[in-house]
Design an enzyme around this catalytic site. Structure first.
Site, PDB file in Angstrom:
ATOM      1  N   CYS A  61       0.877  -1.176   0.000  1.00 26.96           N
ATOM      2  CA  CYS A  61       0.000   0.000   0.000  1.00 26.96           C
ATOM      3  C   CYS A  61       0.914   1.226   0.000  1.00 26.96           C
ATOM      4  O   CYS A  61       2.023   1.162  -0.520  1.00 26.96           O
ATOM      5  CB  CYS A  61      -0.956  -0.015   1.196  1.00 26.96           C
ATOM      6  N   ARG A  62       0.487   2.331   0.562  1.00 32.31           N
ATOM      7  CA  ARG A  62       1.306   3.543   0.542  1.00 32.31           C
ATOM      8  C   ARG A  62       2.489   3.430   1.507  1.00 32.31           C
ATOM      9  O   ARG A  62       3.624   3.694   1.149  1.00 32.31           O
ATOM     10  CB  ARG A  62       0.456   4.764   0.888  1.00 32.31           C
TER      11      ARG A  62
END
Length: 110
Positions: A61-62
């Site tokens: 993810c981020r």
């Protein structure tokens, strides 16, 4: 990350790792790993049948928080999954390639 979730750093990812990006559509469009597959965390439970067939599956993810939750969930469902510590921020910082879907914009991690 906690010891409860299997994790690796970007530098330890195998060359043949199958990446599942669980960020939302706008984040994906701004910039993602070239060979990653996209399945937003918000749609995961409804789309479990679309998970890539990989053993293990590396989830990104981020920054690593959402992917850790996805790894914990999928692990409970019996999937072989590993969180990518630091997420796409670490990916970009390591100089790994990023591609985007926004015409005229340089790919980046948002």
């Amino acid at each position: 990350m906690t010891g409860a979730v299997p994790a690796v750093g970007v530098a330890e990812l195998p060359d043949d790792a199958v990446l599942l990006d669980v960020r939302e559509n706008d984040e994906w469009a701004a910039g993602h790993a070239p060979d990653a597959q996209h399945l937003p965390m918000s749609e995961l439970t409804a789309r479990l049948g679309e998970l890539p067939d990989a053993d293990p599956l590396y989830v990104i993810c981020r920054s690593g928080g959402r992917s850790a939750r996805v790894v914990a969930y999928l692990g409970q469902q019996g999937h072989s999954v590993v969180n990518v510590d630091g997420g796409m921020q670490a990916w970009q910082a390591a100089g790994r390639p990023i591609v985007g879907e926004v015409p005229g914009a340089d790919p980046t991690v948002v």
